[in-house]
Design an enzyme around this catalytic site. Sequence first.
Site, PDB file in Angstrom:
ATOM      1  N   ASN A  93       0.783  -1.049   0.014  1.00  0.00           N
ATOM      2  CA  ASN A  93       0.035   0.074   0.120  1.00  0.00           C
ATOM      3  C   ASN A  93       0.809   1.373   0.148  1.00  0.00           C
ATOM      4  O   ASN A  93       1.964   1.296   0.587  1.00  0.00           O
ATOM      5  CB  ASN A  93      -1.005  -0.048   0.972  1.00  0.00           C
ATOM      6  CG  ASN A  93      -0.326  -0.219   2.562  1.00  0.00           C
ATOM      7  OD1 ASN A  93       0.541  -0.643   2.782  1.00  0.00           O
ATOM      8  ND2 ASN A  93      -0.983   0.554   3.611  1.00  0.00           N
ATOM      9  N   MET A  94       0.176   2.362  -0.467  1.00  0.00           N
ATOM     10  CA  MET A  94       0.926   3.398  -0.660  1.00  0.00           C
ATOM     11  C   MET A  94       0.094   4.632  -0.445  1.00  0.00           C
ATOM     12  O   MET A  94      -1.089   4.788  -0.906  1.00  0.00           O
ATOM     13  CB  MET A  94       1.512   3.784  -2.056  1.00  0.00           C
ATOM     14  CG  MET A  94       2.279   2.781  -2.689  1.00  0.00           C
ATOM     15  SD  MET A  94       2.599   2.841  -4.342  1.00  0.00           S
ATOM     16  CE  MET A  94       3.787   4.263  -4.428  1.00  0.00           C
ATOM     17  N   GLU A  95       0.400   5.500   0.395  1.00  0.00           N
ATOM     18  CA  GLU A  95      -0.290   6.962   0.703  1.00  0.00           C
ATOM     19  C   GLU A  95       0.745   8.094   0.283  1.00  0.00           C
ATOM     20  O   GLU A  95       2.063   8.000   0.664  1.00  0.00           O
ATOM     21  CB  GLU A  95      -0.585   6.931   2.302  1.00  0.00           C
ATOM     22  CG  GLU A  95      -1.318   5.901   2.846  1.00  0.00           C
ATOM     23  CD  GLU A  95      -1.059   5.442   4.166  1.00  0.00           C
ATOM     24  OE1 GLU A  95      -0.348   6.229   5.045  1.00  0.00           O
ATOM     25  OE2 GLU A  95      -1.892   4.555   4.871  1.00  0.00           O
ATOM     26  N   HIS A  98      -4.066   0.722  -2.574  1.00  0.00           N
ATOM     27  CA  HIS A  98      -4.008  -0.425  -1.790  1.00  0.00           C
ATOM     28  C   HIS A  98      -2.914  -1.522  -2.285  1.00  0.00           C
ATOM     29  O   HIS A  98      -2.680  -1.726  -3.388  1.00  0.00           O
ATOM     30  CB  HIS A  98      -5.634  -0.978  -1.734  1.00  0.00           C
ATOM     31  CG  HIS A  98      -6.407  -0.188  -1.158  1.00  0.00           C
ATOM     32  ND1 HIS A  98      -7.442  -0.442  -0.353  1.00  0.00           N
ATOM     33  CD2 HIS A  98      -6.353   1.299  -1.044  1.00  0.00           C
ATOM     34  CE1 HIS A  98      -8.029   0.466   0.189  1.00  0.00           C
ATOM     35  NE2 HIS A  98      -7.410   1.690  -0.477  1.00  0.00           N
ATOM     36  N   GLU A 129      -3.449  -4.582  -2.684  1.00  0.00           N
ATOM     37  CA  GLU A 129      -3.635  -5.680  -4.026  1.00  0.00           C
ATOM     38  C   GLU A 129      -3.661  -4.779  -5.474  1.00  0.00           C
ATOM     39  O   GLU A 129      -3.197  -5.318  -6.216  1.00  0.00           O
ATOM     40  CB  GLU A 129      -5.225  -5.923  -3.675  1.00  0.00           C
ATOM     41  CG  GLU A 129      -5.459  -6.939  -2.501  1.00  0.00           C
ATOM     42  CD  GLU A 129      -5.829  -6.372  -1.374  1.00  0.00           C
ATOM     43  OE1 GLU A 129      -5.241  -4.892  -1.183  1.00  0.00           O
ATOM     44  OE2 GLU A 129      -6.832  -6.493  -0.388  1.00  0.00           O
ATOM     45  N   CYS A 139     -10.512  -5.413   1.403  1.00  0.00           N
ATOM     46  CA  CYS A 139     -11.253  -4.308   1.629  1.00  0.00           C
ATOM     47  C   CYS A 139     -12.235  -4.360   0.466  1.00  0.00           C
ATOM     48  O   CYS A 139     -12.116  -4.948  -0.402  1.00  0.00           O
ATOM     49  CB  CYS A 139     -10.856  -2.968   2.028  1.00  0.00           C
ATOM     50  SG  CYS A 139     -10.308  -1.996   0.398  1.00  0.00           S
ATOM     51  N   CYS A 168     -11.077  -3.149  -2.920  1.00  0.00           N
ATOM     52  CA  CYS A 168     -10.417  -3.853  -3.674  1.00  0.00           C
ATOM     53  C   CYS A 168     -10.908  -5.120  -4.182  1.00  0.00           C
ATOM     54  O   CYS A 168     -10.581  -5.594  -5.121  1.00  0.00           O
ATOM     55  CB  CYS A 168      -9.006  -4.715  -2.824  1.00  0.00           C
ATOM     56  SG  CYS A 168      -7.896  -3.236  -2.376  1.00  0.00           S
TER      57      CYS A 168
END
Length: 294
Positions: free
Chosen positions: A89-91, A102, A104, A129, A132
């Site tokens: 995951n990347m923010e 996310h 996936e 989630c 996804c």
Amino acid sequence: MQARFHAIWSEIAPKLQEALLPFIGDDNFPAMLTAEQIESVKQISGLNDHALALALLPLAASCSLTPISHFNVGAIARGESGNLYFGANMEFADVPLQQTVHAEQSAIAHAWLHGEKKLVSITINYSPCGHCRQFMNELNSGTQLEIFLPNRPHLTLADYLPEAFGPRDLLDTPLLLDTVHHGHQLTTHDELVQAALEAANRSHAPYSQSHSGIALQDEKGRIYTGRYAENAAFNPSLPPLQAALIFMNMSGSDCLSIKRAVLVEGENSRLSQWNATQSTLTALGCTKTEQYTF
Ligand SMILES: [Zn+2]
């Protein structure tokens, strides 16, 4: 070995360490393993396919960029080719949460950008989630995609997404990871523009027909492309910039080191990626973002 793997390395079983070291020990490790490399890893570690994917999850999760949540999720996508692709995951700080990637999505886009044509399974360290589940329903694997989690029974996407709404409810068109080429052309010989154009030509936008692609260049001159991945439910669509940031991150480059970015899209498309792309790239410190239209 890339610094991001240092902290978790001591927690990897010694036999698996020995098996992975020839690949992950390389500073240019692309966060994927080919079918041939996997055979060697399985032989030395004694792990089967399923156990290996689970054992790789902490390494995938260590590729996460989570300045907001500090909640790291790893994913391993298995392609029809037998290759394994890491996802994480990347923010992005100072950017709305809608721009978040996310794990996936990361593993799937990573596989797609490496030329994988179909996925067999995905292994994740947390239950997928809703976003996804819907994103994965766009894949040409359909609801037969196998989903593995630690200490959970083996299920398929059909189990996680009953009464699914998906691409077939709208159109009979290519699905995500199907090979497409839209045939758009630009006359420039600029390498970055041509890379972005090729990404647009391979993008998945059957609902809006708004094909788009992007190419990012880092401080070492390396190029990372991203293709738009539209979704039948619209909101889970993955913008081209996010796909390129996934590819860049998984390849071991720093998403804060983008020196030049080129977005290519249609002049008369029904939607444009330009404003959102420019805004996120500015937050990532890229000051040279260009738009080309076909
Ligand atoms: Zn998710």
